[in-house]
Design an enzyme around this catalytic site. Structure first.
Site, short mmCIF file in Angstrom:
data_model
loop_
_atom_site.label_atom_id
_atom_site.label_comp_id
_atom_site.label_asym_id
_atom_site.label_seq_id
_atom_site.Cartn_x
_atom_site.Cartn_y
_atom_site.Cartn_z
N LYS A 121 48.44 6.92 36.52
CA LYS A 121 48.92 7.06 35.14
C LYS A 121 50.42 6.77 35.05
O LYS A 121 50.90 6.25 34.03
CB LYS A 121 48.61 8.45 34.61
CG LYS A 121 47.13 8.67 34.31
CD LYS A 121 46.87 10.04 33.73
CE LYS A 121 45.40 10.24 33.41
NZ LYS A 121 45.12 11.57 32.83
N LYS A 203 33.85 1.35 37.17
CA LYS A 203 32.98 2.16 36.32
C LYS A 203 33.22 1.82 34.86
O LYS A 203 34.29 1.34 34.48
CB LYS A 203 33.18 3.65 36.57
CG LYS A 203 34.46 4.23 36.00
CD LYS A 203 34.48 5.74 36.18
CE LYS A 203 35.71 6.36 35.53
NZ LYS A 203 35.72 7.84 35.65
N LYS A 206 36.03 3.80 28.61
CA LYS A 206 36.38 3.61 27.21
C LYS A 206 37.79 3.06 27.04
O LYS A 206 38.16 2.63 25.94
CB LYS A 206 36.24 4.94 26.47
CG LYS A 206 37.16 6.05 26.98
CD LYS A 206 36.82 7.39 26.33
CE LYS A 206 37.68 8.51 26.89
NZ LYS A 206 37.32 9.82 26.32
#
Length: 340
Positions: A121, A203, A206
């Protein structure tokens, strides 16, 4: 240590949460939400809309509020029974933030700096490298320990967070005596790890471009279009081989998760048919699976007063459980007693 929920109901407590940021995907549904319904009778289930976690990244306020309501509606539309299962909004229970501060005083800076998700992040959000991104795992630990959860459903990317939660609980218990349940990971017998439709090595997420995932509220037309464009290969053979045929194997996993069919049966059913018929069948199965959820979601969103009633009642129940833990924690660390 035996959990408070276990003591009261005889059932082990399961806690999980989903952020109301972005759009829920087919992966979220098949990998988590659909399985949650199956746990209601066996466990005391607590599922949260973790909106405090969402604000580590800048959110548009009105949109975030709407997504909290939408996610509550999805929980209900997927069949969760609010009388059996506690489904609530994280920010409606202030004890989450209070416990996160206390636990932060028992968490070492080096532990947080080593977290893989923090490093990822920090690269993605370099312009907004706030303290919340670093202390995010402490809030996650507070979410879990506040409800004395015995079990936490996790994927591979959450193992490090659960390990830190366990370390914090053990450290606190070692200093003050049994206070928190030390939670274990819960790995469902039935589940699916759904991959990106365009990059099956990753994976389904969203946060990726829209054509790489199926959103839970996608129209049938959008679902069929995305599956038609899904990456396969040039072999034109429906065969389960995650290494050699990741795209086809991902589509097979989706179909198998919905129908319950084995990979061998799917291979036999589509032998010699090519990818066109196969992709159509996968799309049809997904549309049929999601249609009743979407219909119920639309009905619920047209009755927001009902959702707000559920949210208020759930917040009261969650706060009552949290209060028991916080009374014990405050006493153990020596905070001055008070009563309202």
């Amino acid at each position: 240590m035996e959990g408070q929920g276990t003591q009261q109901t005889g059932k082990k407590v399961i806690f999980s949460g989903i952020q109301p940021s972005g759009t829920l995907t087919l992966g979220n549904y098949l990998g988590a939400i659909r399985n949650w319904k199956q746990l209601e009778d066996e466990y005391q289930c607590i599922y949260s809309v973790v909106d405090l976690h969402a604000i580590t990244v800048r959110q548009e306020p009105a949109q975030l509020r709407r997504r909290c309501t939408e996610l509550m509606a999805i929980y209900l539309a997927a069949g969760l029974n609010p009388e059996k299962t506690l489904i609530y909004c994280q920010s409606h229970v202030p004890a989450h933030a209070e416990l996160a501060w206390i636990l932060g005083c028992y968490t070492y800076l080096g532990e947080l700096q080593r977290m893989t998700q923090y490093k990822d992040k920090a690269q993605k959000h370099a312009a907004n490298l706030n303290a919340g991104l670093l202390t995010y795992p402490v809030l996650m630990a507070a979410d879990i320990l506040l409800y004395q959860a015995d079990l936490v459903p996790i994927g591979a990317d959450q193992k490090q967070h659960l390990e830190l939660t366990r370390d914090i609980a053990i450290r606190f218990n070692g200093a003050y005596g049994d206070t928190f349940v030390v939670p274990d990971g819960y790995f469902p017998k039935v589940g699916a790890r759904i991959r990106s439709l365009q990059e099956p090595a990753r994976k389904m997420s969203k946060s990726d471009p829209e054509d790489t995932y199926i959103a839970l509220l996608d129209t049938p037309e959008a679902i069929r279009r995305k599956f038609k464009r899904a990456v396969t290969d040039s072999e034109a053979s429906v065969r389960f081989d995650p290494e050699g045929k990741p795209g086809v194997s991902n589509l097979m996993s989706i179909l198998g998760a919905i129908t319950g069919d084995s990979m061998e049966k799917i291979e036999a059913d589509f032998a010699g048919q090519g990818y066109g018929a196969f992709k159509t069948a996968v799309a049809d199965a997904v549309v049929a699976e999601l249609e009743p959820i979407q219909n119920e979601h639309r009905r619920l969103m047209a009755d927001k007063a009902y959702i707000e009633t559920i949210m208020r009642a759930s917040a009261e129940r969650a706060s009552a459980i949290a209060a028991r833990t916080m009374r014990k924690v405050r006493r153990k660390v020596g905070l001055a007693p008070f009563s309202l």
